[in-house]
Design a protein around this motif. Structure first.
Motif, PDB file in Angstrom:
ATOM      1  N   GLY A  44       0.770  -1.235   0.000  1.00 33.38           N
ATOM      2  CA  GLY A  44       0.000   0.000   0.000  1.00 33.38           C
ATOM      3  C   GLY A  44       0.798   1.279   0.000  1.00 33.38           C
ATOM      4  O   GLY A  44       0.224   2.357  -0.145  1.00 33.38           O
ATOM      5  N   ALA A  45       2.106   1.219   0.187  1.00 32.98           N
ATOM      6  CA  ALA A  45       2.926   2.431   0.177  1.00 32.98           C
ATOM      7  C   ALA A  45       3.483   2.648  -1.232  1.00 32.98           C
ATOM      8  O   ALA A  45       4.297   1.865  -1.711  1.00 32.98           O
ATOM      9  CB  ALA A  45       4.062   2.319   1.184  1.00 32.98           C
ATOM     10  N   TRP A  46       3.012   3.697  -1.877  1.00 28.68           N
ATOM     11  CA  TRP A  46       3.449   4.056  -3.233  1.00 28.68           C
ATOM     12  C   TRP A  46       4.173   5.391  -3.181  1.00 28.68           C
ATOM     13  O   TRP A  46       3.897   6.225  -2.325  1.00 28.68           O
ATOM     14  CB  TRP A  46       2.252   4.218  -4.155  1.00 28.68           C
ATOM     15  N   ARG A  47       5.092   5.598  -4.128  1.00 35.33           N
ATOM     16  CA  ARG A  47       5.728   6.905  -4.276  1.00 35.33           C
ATOM     17  C   ARG A  47       6.161   7.085  -5.722  1.00 35.33           C
ATOM     18  O   ARG A  47       6.400   6.106  -6.434  1.00 35.33           O
ATOM     19  CB  ARG A  47       6.902   7.074  -3.332  1.00 35.33           C
ATOM     20  N   LEU A  48       6.192   8.336  -6.134  1.00 34.85           N
ATOM     21  CA  LEU A  48       6.738   8.629  -7.453  1.00 34.85           C
ATOM     22  C   LEU A  48       8.219   8.279  -7.419  1.00 34.85           C
ATOM     23  O   LEU A  48       8.904   8.530  -6.419  1.00 34.85           O
ATOM     24  CB  LEU A  48       6.551  10.107  -7.800  1.00 34.85           C
ATOM     25  N   GLU A  49       8.715   7.707  -8.489  1.00 39.24           N
ATOM     26  CA  GLU A  49      10.116   7.283  -8.519  1.00 39.24           C
ATOM     27  C   GLU A  49      11.069   8.455  -8.260  1.00 39.24           C
ATOM     28  O   GLU A  49      12.128   8.282  -7.661  1.00 39.24           O
ATOM     29  CB  GLU A  49      10.424   6.647  -9.876  1.00 39.24           C
ATOM     30  N   ALA A  50      10.670   9.657  -8.674  1.00 43.49           N
ATOM     31  CA  ALA A  50      11.524  10.835  -8.507  1.00 43.49           C
ATOM     32  C   ALA A  50      11.501  11.392  -7.080  1.00 43.49           C
ATOM     33  O   ALA A  50      12.325  12.232  -6.730  1.00 43.49           O
ATOM     34  CB  ALA A  50      11.103  11.925  -9.485  1.00 43.49           C
ATOM     35  N   GLU A  51      10.567  10.932  -6.241  1.00 40.45           N
ATOM     36  CA  GLU A  51      10.509  11.425  -4.864  1.00 40.45           C
ATOM     37  C   GLU A  51      11.654  10.834  -4.048  1.00 40.45           C
ATOM     38  O   GLU A  51      12.055   9.695  -4.270  1.00 40.45           O
ATOM     39  CB  GLU A  51       9.185  11.048  -4.202  1.00 40.45           C
ATOM     40  N   ASP A  52      12.125  11.599  -3.083  1.00 39.72           N
ATOM     41  CA  ASP A  52      13.212  11.150  -2.225  1.00 39.72           C
ATOM     42  C   ASP A  52      12.730  11.051  -0.774  1.00 39.72           C
ATOM     43  O   ASP A  52      12.651  12.070  -0.077  1.00 39.72           O
ATOM     44  CB  ASP A  52      14.389  12.122  -2.316  1.00 39.72           C
ATOM     45  N   PRO A  53      12.411   9.844  -0.315  1.00 39.98           N
ATOM     46  CA  PRO A  53      11.943   9.686   1.070  1.00 39.98           C
ATOM     47  C   PRO A  53      12.953  10.158   2.114  1.00 39.98           C
ATOM     48  O   PRO A  53      12.582  10.417   3.258  1.00 39.98           O
ATOM     49  CB  PRO A  53      11.706   8.181   1.197  1.00 39.98           C
ATOM     50  N   GLN A  54      14.225  10.299   1.730  1.00 42.17           N
ATOM     51  CA  GLN A  54      15.226  10.796   2.674  1.00 42.17           C
ATOM     52  C   GLN A  54      14.937  12.248   3.072  1.00 42.17           C
ATOM     53  O   GLN A  54      15.416  12.715   4.096  1.00 42.17           O
ATOM     54  CB  GLN A  54      16.636  10.681   2.084  1.00 42.17           C
ATOM     55  N   GLN A  55      14.126  12.929   2.261  1.00 39.11           N
ATOM     56  CA  GLN A  55      13.762  14.321   2.547  1.00 39.11           C
ATOM     57  C   GLN A  55      12.478  14.422   3.383  1.00 39.11           C
ATOM     58  O   GLN A  55      12.132  15.498   3.845  1.00 39.11           O
ATOM     59  CB  GLN A  55      13.584  15.099   1.246  1.00 39.11           C
ATOM     60  N   TRP A  56      11.774  13.319   3.537  1.00 36.01           N
ATOM     61  CA  TRP A  56      10.517  13.330   4.285  1.00 36.01           C
ATOM     62  C   TRP A  56      10.803  13.332   5.780  1.00 36.01           C
ATOM     63  O   TRP A  56      11.787  12.751   6.241  1.00 36.01           O
ATOM     64  CB  TRP A  56       9.659  12.118   3.948  1.00 36.01           C
ATOM     65  N   GLU A  57       9.895  13.948   6.535  1.00 31.48           N
ATOM     66  CA  GLU A  57      10.057  14.006   7.982  1.00 31.48           C
ATOM     67  C   GLU A  57       8.744  13.698   8.683  1.00 31.48           C
ATOM     68  O   GLU A  57       7.670  13.840   8.105  1.00 31.48           O
ATOM     69  CB  GLU A  57      10.531  15.405   8.410  1.00 31.48           C
TER      70      GLU A  57
END
Length: 156
Positions: A44-57
């Protein structure tokens, strides 16, 4: 929504389609337009390939877990973090590597959703609302009936 798959990114829903190569991408209404690739963890966890989860908080890391956190408020998510011991670093790694949810986290989220559904049914019963929709959503054996009545005091 039918046989289509949708992901939610920053509060907006996007249709996802499979490619011949076995990958996924966001469907654009025009076939000749760019259709960004997406990745998922199978839970169920999707993300755009260009997104960087390292930037998420913080809560963004939790909200991006997908449908299992739908309906959970900020306090619920913070409690889930405390209960499961899952920290931001673990969530970043999970999103970055498209890993499945740790068993304790997945089980805890499912149990929270089930508890919420039962609480909603009880509240509807107390308010005298029709229960056909709520009870149909719960697994219930055909051979059993549910009788709703006034509370009984057995204390004396």
């Amino acid at each position: 929504m039918g046989d289509k798959t949708y992901i939610r990114v920053q509060g907006r829903a996007y249709e996802v389609v499979g490619t011949e190569a076995g990958q996924y991408q966001v469907r654009h209404p025009r076939d000749d337009a760019y259709q960004p690739p997406v990745v998922h963890n199978g839970a169920g966890a999707w993300r755009l390939e260009a997104e960087d989860p390292q930037q998420w908080e913080g809560l963004t890391l939790w909200r991006r877990l997908g449908h299992l956190v739908d309906g959970m408020g900020d306090e619920d998510l913070l409690n889930m973090a405390a209960i499961t011991g899952i920290d931001e670093a673990r969530l970043r790694r999970l999103h970055s590597n498209s890993e499945p949810l740790p068993a304790l986290l997945g089980d805890s989220l499912v149990r929270w959703q089930m508890s919420r559904r039962v609480t909603d049914v009880i509240a509807a019963m107390r308010d005298g609302q029709p229960l056909a929709t709520e009870l149909d959503a719960l697994p219930w054996p055909c051979s059993h009936a549910c009788r709703v009545g006034r509370p009984v005091c057995w204390c004396g």
